[in-house]
Design an enzyme around this catalytic site. Structure first.
Site, mmCIF file in Angstrom:
data_model
loop_
_atom_site.group_PDB
_atom_site.id
_atom_site.type_symbol
_atom_site.label_atom_id
_atom_site.label_comp_id
_atom_site.label_asym_id
_atom_site.label_seq_id
_atom_site.Cartn_x
_atom_site.Cartn_y
_atom_site.Cartn_z
ATOM 1 N N ARG A 53 -3.076 2.583 -0.018
ATOM 2 C CA ARG A 53 -3.847 2.295 1.190
ATOM 3 C C ARG A 53 -2.937 2.526 2.380
ATOM 4 O O ARG A 53 -1.766 2.806 2.236
ATOM 5 C CB ARG A 53 -4.443 0.885 1.186
ATOM 6 C CG ARG A 53 -3.667 -0.265 0.530
ATOM 7 C CD ARG A 53 -2.380 -0.681 1.136
ATOM 8 N NE ARG A 53 -2.453 -0.879 2.577
ATOM 9 C CZ ARG A 53 -1.385 -0.831 3.364
ATOM 10 N NH1 ARG A 53 -0.204 -0.573 2.859
ATOM 11 N NH2 ARG A 53 -1.494 -1.025 4.651
ATOM 12 N N GLY A 54 -3.520 2.487 3.561
ATOM 13 C CA GLY A 54 -2.776 2.850 4.773
ATOM 14 C C GLY A 54 -3.168 4.257 5.183
ATOM 15 O O GLY A 54 -3.080 5.178 4.363
ATOM 16 N N ARG A 96 -13.054 6.345 1.423
ATOM 17 C CA ARG A 96 -13.004 5.307 2.466
ATOM 18 C C ARG A 96 -13.360 5.968 3.793
ATOM 19 O O ARG A 96 -12.995 7.120 4.032
ATOM 20 C CB ARG A 96 -11.625 4.630 2.560
ATOM 21 C CG ARG A 96 -11.291 3.756 1.357
ATOM 22 C CD ARG A 96 -9.986 2.978 1.538
ATOM 23 N NE ARG A 96 -10.150 1.824 2.441
ATOM 24 C CZ ARG A 96 -9.136 1.094 2.892
ATOM 25 N NH1 ARG A 96 -7.884 1.419 2.577
ATOM 26 N NH2 ARG A 96 -9.363 0.062 3.679
ATOM 27 N N GLN A 200 -2.289 -7.866 3.351
ATOM 28 C CA GLN A 200 -1.295 -6.791 3.446
ATOM 29 C C GLN A 200 0.006 -7.300 4.074
ATOM 30 O O GLN A 200 1.097 -6.870 3.706
ATOM 31 C CB GLN A 200 -1.824 -5.624 4.295
ATOM 32 C CG GLN A 200 -2.926 -4.789 3.664
ATOM 33 C CD GLN A 200 -4.315 -5.270 3.985
ATOM 34 O OE1 GLN A 200 -4.527 -6.459 4.238
ATOM 35 N NE2 GLN A 200 -5.300 -4.348 3.954
ATOM 36 N N ASP A 241 -5.792 3.334 12.291
ATOM 37 C CA ASP A 241 -6.480 4.124 11.274
ATOM 38 C C ASP A 241 -7.274 5.270 11.887
ATOM 39 O O ASP A 241 -7.523 6.273 11.224
ATOM 40 C CB ASP A 241 -7.405 3.225 10.449
ATOM 41 C CG ASP A 241 -6.589 2.296 9.584
ATOM 42 O OD1 ASP A 241 -6.105 1.270 10.102
ATOM 43 O OD2 ASP A 241 -6.391 2.623 8.400
ATOM 44 N N ASN A 251 -8.183 -0.311 13.881
ATOM 45 C CA ASN A 251 -7.091 -0.763 13.027
ATOM 46 C C ASN A 251 -7.552 -1.978 12.253
ATOM 47 O O ASN A 251 -8.676 -2.469 12.430
ATOM 48 C CB ASN A 251 -5.831 -1.072 13.864
ATOM 49 C CG ASN A 251 -4.588 -1.197 13.007
ATOM 50 O OD1 ASN A 251 -4.290 -0.318 12.196
ATOM 51 N ND2 ASN A 251 -3.891 -2.307 13.153
#
Ligand SMILES: CSC[C@H]1O[C@H](OP(=O)(O)O)[C@H](O)[C@@H]1O
Length: 349
Positions: A53-54, A96, A200, A241, A251
């Site tokens: 992720r990220g 996503r 996270q 993001d 974000n």
């Protein structure tokens, strides 16, 4: 588990002879286990399920997923591989919705595939995926230098979510700035939001910083207001993001609240993101697709249900911070103070 202080940052995404090797971030900090993806579908599932992720890491992983796709499709049907390849990339794109790096990376892979003849396509696509990965690490190191220069020696900072080596091709965006500033002796202390519901901050950012010997104190997300009101930090440093053409920033959920608090308390607010996270096709933050994930992520904590049966939940996992609340946007092409449409256009020029 754990490494001596000063350890090299981890690599969440590794391209190996065996396939795409991903550090399973759902299991950190208690277990370091790798998942190997050998197909585009396995890669899409790993992105969807947040094994990886990220925003930048998702783009890098998807690029390698496209290499897995061309290899499988050419083996299956050399004459008509392109149709299956396109379908595989659509599956990766559907994993996503918010991180634009996913779509940016897949667009690069589609362009290379369209320009390559059948025989050279696998090698050309692998070279492009490796380039995307290497460019991301170089961008993060550049942003680390540019962002650290803003942080006055002796500063304490607050960061949100995880924007480190785990969220990127390596080094990190916002956490990359914090890493670089720490090494330059500019940072006295790091505060990290736990970042409910997926934690996270508590699970990933704390793990990255502890293993490198960088002092970190976790706070409950709800404690951020008191921390800023007490004047305990000089900067809030976050990732992104997707950044709209006018500088609005999508974000991790909770970022918008931090931006409002920072402005109210005279704390400076830094967004750190490569230009691959800027989406010039989106005019402002209102048009950025915001992912909503399963209610269970809110109804549980560390996998254990905490809410009574019958309780529902609303779980948007990103929010939008208006550009007007951002003091500086740090990209690999330069730092933009008080980002706006014109400044973003110059940056992308
Ligand atoms: C370096 S950008 C990381 C970015 O991605 C995170 O979201 P998620 O963990 O859901 O992929 C968060 O928004 C971070 O700022």
């Amino acid at each position: 588990m754990g490494t001596s202080p000063g350890a090299e940052p981890v690599q969440a995404v590794r391209w190996t002879d065996d396939g795409l090797r991903l550090l399973d971030q759902r299991l950190l900090p208690h277990e370091e286990r790798y998942v190997v993806c050998r197909t585009a579908e396995e890669t899409a599932a790993a992105i969807r399920d947040m094994v990886v992720r990220g925003a930048p890491a998702i783009g890098v992983a998807a690029a390698y997923g496209a290499v897995l796709a061309v290899r499988a499709r050419q083996a299956q049907d050399p004459a008509r591989w392109r149709e299956g390849f396109a379908a595989d990339l659509d599956r990766l794109a559907a994993a996503r919705p918010t991180a634009v790096n996913l779509f940016w990376a897949l667009a690069r892979m589609r362009r290379v595939a369209a320009q390559a003849d059948d025989a050279e396509a696998p090698a050309r696509l692998e070279a492009e995926a490796r380039a995307i990965h290497e460019e991301d690490v170089a961008a993060n190191r550049r942003m680390g230098e540019l962002g650290a220069a803003f942080i006055e020696p002796g500063s304490a900072v607050l960061t949100h979510c995880n924007t480190g080596a785990l969220a990127t091709g390596g080094h990190g965006t916002a956490l990359g700035v914090i890493r670089t500033a720490w090494r330059q002796g500019r940072i006295r202390e790091v505060f990290a939001d736990e970042t409910r519901p997926w934690l996270q901050g508590a699970r990933l950012t704390a793990w990255e910083l502890v293993r490198e010997g960088i002092p970190v104190r976790l706070i409950a997300d709800a404690a951020a207001a008191a921390l800023l009101a007490a004047g305990r930090v000089r900067w809030v440093v976050v990732g992104a993001d997707r950044i709209a053409a006018n500088g609005d920033v999508a974000n991790k959920i909770g970022t918008y609240g931090l931006a409002v608090l920072a402005r109210h308390h005279g704390v400076r607010f830094m967004v750190v993101a490569p230009t691959s996270t800027i989406d010039p096709g989106i005019a402002d933050g209102g048009a950025i697709p915001i992912e909503t994930r399963a209610a269970d992520e809110v109804l549980t904590a560390a996998g254990r249900r905490v809410a009574p049966q019958g309780a529902g939940a609303w779980n948007p996992v990103f929010d939008v911070t208006p550009a007007g609340l951002v003091d500086v946007l740090v990209t690999e092409r330069g730092a933009l103070e008080r980002p706006d449409r014109e400044g973003i256009a110059r940056l992308l020029g």
